[in-house]
Design an enzyme around this catalytic site. Structure first.
Site, PDB file in Angstrom:
ATOM      1  N   ARG A 174       0.820  -1.220   0.000  1.00 18.75           N
ATOM      2  CA  ARG A 174       0.000   0.000   0.000  1.00 18.75           C
ATOM      3  C   ARG A 174       0.852   1.268   0.000  1.00 18.75           C
ATOM      4  O   ARG A 174       0.464   2.267  -0.604  1.00 18.75           O
ATOM      5  CB  ARG A 174      -0.934  -0.006   1.207  1.00 18.75           C
TER       6      ARG A 174
ATOM      7  N   GLY B 106     -13.077  -3.789  -0.416  1.00 15.96           N
ATOM      8  CA  GLY B 106     -14.465  -3.343  -0.245  1.00 15.96           C
ATOM      9  C   GLY B 106     -14.847  -2.248  -1.226  1.00 15.96           C
ATOM     10  O   GLY B 106     -15.971  -2.225  -1.748  1.00 15.96           O
TER      11      GLY B 106
ATOM     12  N   GLY C 104     -10.434  -8.883  -2.449  1.00 15.52           N
ATOM     13  CA  GLY C 104     -10.041  -9.932  -1.509  1.00 15.52           C
ATOM     14  C   GLY C 104      -9.185 -11.024  -2.107  1.00 15.52           C
ATOM     15  O   GLY C 104      -8.108 -10.775  -2.645  1.00 15.52           O
TER      16      GLY C 104
ATOM     17  N   LYS D 137     -19.547 -17.654  -0.166  1.00 13.59           N
ATOM     18  CA  LYS D 137     -20.988 -17.586   0.087  1.00 13.59           C
ATOM     19  C   LYS D 137     -21.738 -16.707  -0.901  1.00 13.59           C
ATOM     20  O   LYS D 137     -21.234 -15.666  -1.323  1.00 13.59           O
ATOM     21  CB  LYS D 137     -21.221 -17.007   1.481  1.00 13.59           C
TER      22      LYS D 137
HETATM   23  P1  AMP Z   1     -14.738 -14.744  -0.399  1.00 19.69           P
HETATM   24  O1  AMP Z   1     -14.033 -14.036   0.728  1.00 19.69           O
HETATM   25  O2  AMP Z   1     -16.216 -14.809  -0.262  1.00 19.69           O
HETATM   26  O3  AMP Z   1     -14.272 -14.262  -1.734  1.00 19.69           O
HETATM   27  O4  AMP Z   1     -14.306 -16.272  -0.252  1.00 19.69           O
HETATM   28  C1  AMP Z   1     -12.999 -16.717  -0.414  1.00 19.69           C
HETATM   29  C2  AMP Z   1     -12.885 -18.019   0.300  1.00 19.69           C
HETATM   30  O5  AMP Z   1     -13.788 -18.937  -0.249  1.00 19.69           O
HETATM   31  C3  AMP Z   1     -11.517 -18.649   0.191  1.00 19.69           C
HETATM   32  O6  AMP Z   1     -10.909 -18.635   1.462  1.00 19.69           O
HETATM   33  C4  AMP Z   1     -11.802 -20.074  -0.267  1.00 19.69           C
HETATM   34  O7  AMP Z   1     -11.085 -21.041   0.439  1.00 19.69           O
HETATM   35  C5  AMP Z   1     -13.280 -20.213   0.020  1.00 19.69           C
HETATM   36  N1  AMP Z   1     -13.901 -21.251  -0.822  1.00 19.69           N
HETATM   37  C6  AMP Z   1     -13.901 -21.324  -2.157  1.00 19.69           C
HETATM   38  N2  AMP Z   1     -14.498 -22.451  -2.573  1.00 19.69           N
HETATM   39  C7  AMP Z   1     -14.898 -23.117  -1.466  1.00 19.69           C
HETATM   40  C8  AMP Z   1     -15.535 -24.368  -1.241  1.00 19.69           C
HETATM   41  N3  AMP Z   1     -15.897 -25.141  -2.253  1.00 19.69           N
HETATM   42  N4  AMP Z   1     -15.770 -24.741   0.030  1.00 19.69           N
HETATM   43  C9  AMP Z   1     -15.388 -23.943   1.057  1.00 19.69           C
HETATM   44  N5  AMP Z   1     -14.779 -22.757   0.907  1.00 19.69           N
HETATM   45  C10 AMP Z   1     -14.525 -22.347  -0.348  1.00 19.69           C
END
Ligand code: AMP
Length: 419
Positions: free
Chosen positions: A35, A399, A376, A220
């Site tokens: 940064r 964000g 992220g 999610k």
């Molecule tokens: P996000 O912060 O929502 O972008 O999520 C990123 C995270 O999603 C990473 O740490 C991944 O390990 C997790 N992730 C991706 N695919 C899966 C999966 N099939 N099951 C559990 N976690 C997952």
């Protein structure tokens, strides 16, 4: 709109809002200075032009003033080294008049963490847990009122305002947005990093060259709903990957075993699919999965149809057929946005899908597509696979980028260009 390249900084004092919110270890050593480096072109340009710098930033989430754990003093030497001039330090951002007055062209002053003052964020502090709504409202009114004086003080230090903190552009804080009102059109502008970020978002969301494909991964659906909804009005193809795959698969009647799934979002998943159809968006879902018997790198694995995951197994990444399916869509695209891994990429054995997606994006970019990666974990992904140089732009704003993709107006951007 004023730009950093047009502005004549010679003899002027510039208040530059940067994002120096760098991670530090227990001995206060900087563990990642990305940064700081990201703001250097702007800071160096102003100094080289004969301007002087009043640098403002936040670090962490201090709860009091002062809060020594979050002092920016620990980065002064490193910033001096990178900037090539000795950086002075003002231990109280509201009491820096004498130091500011003594600043000569080519000199730089770093203010202490702006968030030591509650006025920076405009949020009251020290409220009792059982405070009533009236007490909360009264406390908020007090901090909002003193925010004006706080902001005016920061503005009084400088002849012009430069915002180079894209990472906080989605916050309507004193130094990221409100301060801009104290400067007229000609004396406020984006820094280089901010310019690049704004241009990248516009290239993807505004002047889109079609076909436009977005790859949404991550864990999610619930955290990505607003983004998906907004993208449905913009994209030609929407690839759904990562953990949210299984919420869609289950909603469509597939067997997902113990895969991550949000059971309260099954209806929403179906609704998103319906909306996509109505808008003629091609939703691309996984067809096969790499599954595991436990959530670990050393788990027993298999490749199965995404609808046929055994009861005691979980989907951890996309399978080879899906890799090819996704890659074909990506390679036929002219604009690409990637947010979120296709699987648990932190485990070597479940990182192949994310790598394949990254490689397809690099290939499409070589063939003339514009690709933006951000938000992220996708940044960690392209870095892990050494692909950052091969995509058009890797955003520095987590964000802030996600809110921009959601179609929101970012206060830090609006404060300078008016929208
Ligand atoms: P996000 O912060 O929502 O972008 O999520 C990123 C995270 O999603 C990473 O740490 C991944 O390990 C997790 N992730 C991706 N695919 C899966 C999966 N099939 N099951 C559990 N976690 C997952």
């Amino acid at each position: 709109m004023q730009t950093i390249d047009q502005f004549k900084f010679a003899g002027k004092k510039a208040f530059v809002r940067v994002d120096f919110n760098v991670p530090v270890d227990e001995q206060f050593n900087i563990t990642d200075d990305t940064r700081i480096r990201a703001a250097l072109p702007t800071l160096k340009k102003i100094l080289a032009d004969g301007g002087s710098l009043i640098i403002g930033s936040h670090m962490g989430r201090p709860k009091k003033n002062p809060d020594p754990k979050f002092s920016l003093k620990v980065i002064v030497d490193h910033v001096s080294e990178l900037l090539g001039v000795p950086v002075q330090f003002a231990p109280d951002c509201q009491k820096a008049d004498a130091q500011v007055a003594a600043l000569k062209p080519g000199e730089a002053l770093l203010l202490e963490n702006l968030r030591f003052y509650a006025e920076e964020e405009g949020k009251p502090r020290g409220l009792a847990d059982d405070a009533t709504d009236e007490e909360k409202a009264a406390a908020k009114k007090v901090v909002k009122e003193s925010q004006k004086a706080f902001t005016a003080k920061l503005a009084s230090y400088a002849d012009c305002y430069v915002n180079d903190a894209f990472g906080t552009a989605h916050r309507a804080h004193a130094s990221t947005a409100l301060i801009a009102k104290n400067f007229d059109e000609q004396n406020k502008m984006f820094g280089y990093l901010m310019e690049k970020e704004v241009k990248a978002v516009e290239q993807v969301m505004g002047h889109t060259v079609r076909p436009f494909t977005a790859i949404m991964g991550g864990s999610k659906v619930s955290t990505k709903i607003d983004i998906i909804e907004n993208l449905l009005s913009k994209v030609d193809n929407l690839i759904i990957a990562g953990g949210m795959t299984y919420t869609f698969t289950k909603a469509l009647g597939g067997k997902i075993g113990t895969s991550i799934c949000e059971d309260d979002k099954l209806d929403l998943a179906l609704e998103l699919l319906k909306k996509a159809k109505a808008k003629n968006v091609n939703i691309v879902l996984a067809v096969d999965a790499k599954i595991a018997d436990t959530f670990s790198n050393d788990a027993k694995t298999a490749i199965v149809d995404v609808n046929e995951i055994p009861d005691d197994m979980m989907g951890m990444d996309i399978g080879p057929k899906t890799e090819k399916l996704f890659a074909d869509v990506i390679k036929s695209s002219k604009t690409i946005l990637w947010n979120g891994p296709t699987g648990v990429f932190e485990f070597e054995n479940f990182s192949h899908g994310s790598q394949a997606v990254g490689e397809a994006i690099v290939e499409a970019t070589k063939a003339g597509a514009y690709s933006l990666v951000g938000g992220g974990d996708s940044v960690a992904c392209v870095n892990k696979f050494g692909l950052a140089q091969g995509v058009s732009y890797v955003s520095t704003g987590g964000g802030a980028l996600l809110e921009a993709i959601e179609g929101r107006v970012l206060p830090g951007i609006e404060a300078i260009r008016g929208f």
